[in-house]
Design a protein around this motif. Structure first.
Motif, PDB file in Angstrom:
ATOM      1  N   SER A 191       0.810  -1.222   0.000  1.00 32.66           N
ATOM      2  CA  SER A 191       0.000   0.000   0.000  1.00 32.66           C
ATOM      3  C   SER A 191       0.842   1.270   0.000  1.00 32.66           C
ATOM      4  CB  SER A 191      -0.921   0.005   1.227  1.00 32.66           C
ATOM      5  OG  SER A 191      -0.145   0.102   2.421  1.00 32.66           O
ATOM      6  N   ARG A 192       2.190   1.115   0.030  1.00 35.43           N
ATOM      7  CA  ARG A 192       3.063   2.292   0.159  1.00 35.43           C
ATOM      8  C   ARG A 192       4.029   2.411  -1.023  1.00 35.43           C
ATOM      9  NH1 ARG A 192       3.397   4.907   4.998  1.00 35.43           N
ATOM     10  NH2 ARG A 192       4.373   6.422   3.600  1.00 35.43           N
ATOM     11  N   PRO A 193       3.498   2.753  -2.208  1.00 40.13           N
ATOM     12  CA  PRO A 193       4.393   2.954  -3.344  1.00 40.13           C
ATOM     13  C   PRO A 193       5.361   4.100  -3.128  1.00 40.13           C
ATOM     14  CG  PRO A 193       2.180   3.754  -3.842  1.00 40.13           C
ATOM     15  CD  PRO A 193       2.078   3.008  -2.547  1.00 40.13           C
ATOM     16  N   ASP A 194       5.064   4.989  -2.210  1.00 35.11           N
ATOM     17  CA  ASP A 194       5.975   6.085  -1.925  1.00 35.11           C
ATOM     18  C   ASP A 194       7.241   5.607  -1.226  1.00 35.11           C
ATOM     19  OD1 ASP A 194       4.066   5.446   0.131  1.00 35.11           O
ATOM     20  OD2 ASP A 194       4.855   7.147   1.290  1.00 35.11           O
ATOM     21  N   LEU A 195       7.157   4.433  -0.599  1.00 28.54           N
ATOM     22  CA  LEU A 195       8.314   3.888   0.116  1.00 28.54           C
ATOM     23  C   LEU A 195       9.012   2.760  -0.640  1.00 28.54           C
ATOM     24  CD1 LEU A 195       6.856   3.680   3.748  1.00 28.54           C
ATOM     25  CD2 LEU A 195       8.255   5.510   2.739  1.00 28.54           C
ATOM     26  N   TYR A 245       6.442  -4.957  -1.801  1.00 23.22           N
ATOM     27  CA  TYR A 245       7.322  -4.578  -2.902  1.00 23.22           C
ATOM     28  C   TYR A 245       8.607  -5.409  -2.809  1.00 23.22           C
ATOM     29  CZ  TYR A 245       4.644  -0.570  -4.542  1.00 23.22           C
ATOM     30  OH  TYR A 245       3.674   0.225  -5.091  1.00 23.22           O
ATOM     31  N   GLU A 283      16.035   5.079 -10.308  1.00 23.09           N
ATOM     32  CA  GLU A 283      16.179   4.157  -9.177  1.00 23.09           C
ATOM     33  C   GLU A 283      16.594   2.744  -9.593  1.00 23.09           C
ATOM     34  OE1 GLU A 283      13.585   5.249  -5.543  1.00 23.09           O
ATOM     35  OE2 GLU A 283      12.201   5.278  -7.277  1.00 23.09           O
TER      36      GLU A 283
END
Length: 380
Positions: A191-195, A245, A283
């Motif tokens: 749920s945390r694509p920002d991380l 991820y 990245e």
């Protein structure tokens, strides 16, 4: 004792010598080496057993010459691939329609039988000036540790590897280099694509670049008999569970090489591909690990062993033998690297590593005759 190569081949097929590095639980070479040692000792050979890796013996059998002649090594591997994929009884040799069936019949217990019989016949004809050396080796189907161990202690003026070649003379083959590319991401909750950084998605960029590299190789300068080198992805691992991820994605790459290429040149090519991605793909980062690599092989057709075998093959076949190159790798490359001029020559047949495997019995007899005459001529 019988000097019939088909009878000896039947005995060899009946022994499980599947390589445990390829087939977990495989028997390895202990039993077959024991049988060959007994046979070779009974035929007057001085037999040396090499076993750096316990349970994986190789044999070197020597018939000493009277002196002043050239020595010749015949090399054949005792191990086979696994038995599980074989249709029928892999250890029950069966002869029908001029063919002998069983695991290893083609790859390459036929070659081992032929070189053992030929050496016994040649040395039985009378005194040879040069030594005749038989290297019955372990582990060719995996890492060729057997031939490597043999070459640390034995050498010769020339060698013949009796891998199957359809009675055609192989003077070149490709090499290979294996690399592991670890594409690095960053683990995080799904749920945390920002991380998170998706290592598998980043690896997709590498796979596209790998395919493009392969196209460039195919369009490049070709070796006269081997064509161009090739590259492909062979194994991929990545991810842990659906909701995370992936932090890593590991891709195993195989690069098949031609003369003029080696593991160092491949490393440079692969690094260039990866470094380009680090500058063009956000990245993207990686680690690169070099694995097993083997050099390509190319014989000098002017070498005495090549001319000698070609002459006897033409006499036996009634026509000049076909000269060929192979895409797969063999122990010829190790012998050549050790300074031993060599070539590859073996039986006709089919089914190497397949569900059904067979060797043509007439070609086995012919191979044995050609090897016998070549030994006698070269070592006289």
């Amino acid at each position: 004792m019988s000097l019939d190569p088909v009878r000896l081949l039947e005995r060899l097929i009946a022994i499980d010598s599947s390589n445990p590095a390829l087939a977990p639980g495989g028997s390895g070479e202990i039993a077959i080496a024991g049988m060959c040692e007994e046979w070779l000792t009974a035929h007057g050979f001085e037999v040396h057993r090499l076993e750096r890796h316990p349970g994986r013996p190789s044999l070197v059998a020597v018939a000493r010459g009277t002196g002043g002649g050239r020595s010749l090594m015949l090399n054949g591997h005792l191990d086979t691939v696994g038995l599980g994929s074989y249709e029928g009884d892999p250890l029950g040799p069966e002869i029908r329609d001029g063919k002998i069936f069983g695991r290893g019949a083609f790859d390459m217990k036929s070659g081992v039988a032929a070189m053992m019989i030929a050496a016994a016949r040649a040395t039985g004809r009378g005194s040879l000036r040069g030594d005749v050396i038989l290297a019955c080796v372990a582990d060719e189907e995996h890492a060729s540790s057997g031939t490597e161990e043999v070459l640390e202690a034995f050498t010769a003026d020339a060698a013949i590897v009796t891998e199957p070649s359809h009675l055609e003379v192989t003077l070149a083959h490709k090499g290979f280099a294996w690399f592991d590319v670890v594409v690095q991401g960053r683990a995080a909750h799904g749920s945390r694509p920002d991380l998170g950084v998706d290592a598998i998605a980043k690896a997709g960029h590498f796979l596209v670049a790998l395919e493009e590299w392969g196209h460039r190789l195919a369009d490049g300068e070709a070796h006269p008999s081997l064509g161009t080198g090739t590259v492909h992805a062979s194994v991929i691992h990545g991810g842990e569970e659906p909701s995370t991820y992936p932090a890593h994605c590991r891709i195993t790459v195989e690069r098949r090489t031609v003369p003029g290429e080696n593991a160092d040149t491949v490393h440079a090519e692969l690094t260039a591909v990866l470094d380009r991605l680090t500058t063009t793909v956000p990245e993207f980062s990686y680690r690169l690990h070099r694995g097993l690599h083997r050099e390509p092989f190319e014989a000098d057709p002017r070498q005495p062993i090549v001319r000698t075998l070609l002459r006897h093959a033409e006499s036996a076949l009634g026509h000049p033998p076909v000269i060929r190159a192979e895409r797969y790798w063999t122990d010829c490359a190790l012998l050549d690297r050790a300074g031993i001029p060599c070539l590859l020559f073996g039986v006709d047949g089919g089914g190497a590593h397949a569900a059904t495997e067979w060797a043509d019995t007439a070609s086995l007899h012919r191979l044995t005759d050609i090897l016998t005459d070549t030994i006698t001529d070269f070592c006289s």
